[in-house]
Design a protein around this motif. Structure first.
Motif, short mmCIF file in Angstrom:
data_model
loop_
_atom_site.label_atom_id
_atom_site.label_comp_id
_atom_site.label_asym_id
_atom_site.label_seq_id
_atom_site.Cartn_x
_atom_site.Cartn_y
_atom_site.Cartn_z
N SER A 31 8.02 16.12 11.01
CA SER A 31 9.31 15.00 9.92
C SER A 31 7.99 13.60 10.98
CB SER A 31 10.29 15.11 10.21
OG SER A 31 10.15 14.56 11.73
N VAL A 32 8.06 13.78 12.58
CA VAL A 32 7.08 12.90 13.06
C VAL A 32 5.73 12.75 11.37
CG1 VAL A 32 5.74 11.94 14.52
CG2 VAL A 32 8.18 12.50 15.19
N ASP A 33 5.08 14.13 12.02
CA ASP A 33 3.42 13.85 11.24
C ASP A 33 3.75 13.42 10.00
OD1 ASP A 33 2.35 14.64 13.58
OD2 ASP A 33 2.52 16.78 12.99
N SER A 34 5.20 14.28 8.77
CA SER A 34 5.00 13.30 7.26
C SER A 34 5.31 11.93 7.61
CB SER A 34 5.69 14.47 7.02
OG SER A 34 6.44 13.53 6.05
N ILE A 35 5.91 11.43 8.54
CA ILE A 35 6.13 9.79 9.13
C ILE A 35 5.00 8.95 8.76
CG2 ILE A 35 7.43 7.88 9.73
CD1 ILE A 35 9.60 9.88 10.01
N LEU A 36 3.86 9.60 9.65
CA LEU A 36 2.56 9.25 10.01
C LEU A 36 2.75 9.83 8.93
CD1 LEU A 36 0.91 8.15 12.06
CD2 LEU A 36 0.07 10.38 12.88
N GLU A 37 2.26 10.16 8.01
CA GLU A 37 1.27 10.30 6.81
C GLU A 37 1.76 9.15 6.12
OE1 GLU A 37 -1.82 11.78 6.01
OE2 GLU A 37 -1.49 12.72 8.33
N ASP A 38 2.96 9.13 5.56
CA ASP A 38 3.51 8.07 4.81
C ASP A 38 3.07 6.70 5.06
OD1 ASP A 38 4.86 10.11 3.44
OD2 ASP A 38 6.85 9.94 3.85
N ILE A 39 2.91 6.63 6.47
CA ILE A 39 2.60 4.91 6.86
C ILE A 39 1.09 4.82 6.23
CG2 ILE A 39 2.19 3.72 9.43
CD1 ILE A 39 4.95 4.89 9.96
N LYS A 40 0.24 5.77 6.73
CA LYS A 40 -1.17 5.51 6.43
C LYS A 40 -1.30 4.99 5.17
CE LYS A 40 -2.43 8.96 9.78
NZ LYS A 40 -3.96 10.44 9.82
N GLY A 41 -0.34 6.04 3.87
CA GLY A 41 -0.61 4.74 2.92
C GLY A 41 -0.27 4.19 1.91
N LEU A 42 0.30 2.77 2.78
CA LEU A 42 1.27 1.84 3.20
C LEU A 42 0.13 0.87 2.94
CD1 LEU A 42 4.20 1.69 5.22
CD2 LEU A 42 4.08 2.32 2.87
N THR A 43 0.21 -0.05 1.84
CA THR A 43 -0.94 -1.53 1.61
C THR A 43 0.19 -2.29 3.04
OG1 THR A 43 0.75 -2.51 0.79
CG2 THR A 43 -0.82 -1.28 -0.94
N LEU A 44 -1.10 -3.17 3.32
CA LEU A 44 -1.28 -4.12 4.17
C LEU A 44 0.50 -4.91 4.10
CD1 LEU A 44 -4.34 -5.99 5.25
CD2 LEU A 44 -3.07 -3.85 6.62
N VAL A 45 0.61 -5.19 2.73
CA VAL A 45 2.14 -6.29 2.41
C VAL A 45 3.51 -4.97 2.92
CG1 VAL A 45 3.18 -6.62 0.14
CG2 VAL A 45 1.26 -7.71 0.72
N GLU A 46 3.12 -3.22 2.24
CA GLU A 46 4.68 -2.61 2.90
C GLU A 46 4.51 -2.88 4.29
OE1 GLU A 46 4.05 -0.04 -1.58
OE2 GLU A 46 2.93 0.70 0.22
N ALA A 47 3.45 -2.21 5.30
CA ALA A 47 3.13 -2.13 6.18
C ALA A 47 4.27 -3.32 7.12
CB ALA A 47 2.24 -1.88 7.07
#
Length: 157
Positions: A31-47
């Motif tokens: 789940s941590v790896d999955s969350i990390l992959e989701d974070i990598k896909g965020l735009t700067l505004v979303e981040a």
């Protein structure tokens, strides 16, 4: 992106301080790896929004988390997407010249600056003084090495 890394690190640190909400398992790594992959896909505004919500939810301030800063600094050095704020031009400042090394340092300063004897002597005797402004990193390091080998002290600013 750096604030995101800071916030994530701050949350991780805060998580170590609180008792675990659920037992640790192999699924947690996935789940941590999955969350990390989701974070990598965020735009700067979303981040940025994510950082704000993490700060609000966990009561942390990502901008002042020392552990997070170390992690973010390591990520920036590792060649992340954002350019590191690394200086590429330096001012070479002669800070100290021992009396017995003045002549050797004077010769080096003349070579580096192209100044005449009188002007170079004035610089050496009036230390601390800037010898070269806006020198590229490699050139500044070379100048520093030459002058320190001559017996004087130099700072790169």
């Amino acid at each position: 992106m750096q604030r995101l890394l800071i916030a994530a690190s701050a949350v991780a640190v805060a998580g170590f301080m609180a008792p675990p909400a659920r037992p640790t398992s192999v699924r947690m790594d996935a789940s941590v790896d999955s969350i990390l992959e989701d974070i990598k896909g965020l735009t700067l505004v979303e981040a940025s929004e994510l950082v704000s919500k993490i700060e609000e939810t966990f009561g942390v301030d990502a901008s002042s988390a020392p552990v997070a800063m170390a992690v973010a600094g390591g990520a920036a050095a590792g060649g992340g997407d954002e350019a590191a704020d690394e200086k590429d031009e330096f001012d070479v400042v002669l800070t100290e010249v021992p009396a017995d090394k003045k002549i050797a340092v004077l010769k080096i300063v003349r070579t580096i600056t192209g100044l005449g004897l009188k002007e170079a002597k004035g610089m050496v005797e009036s230390a601390p003084v800037t010898i070269k402004e806006g020198a590229p990193k490699d050139e500044a390091a070379d100048i520093q090495k030459q002058i320190e080998e001559g017996g004087a002290k130099v700072e790169l600013k």
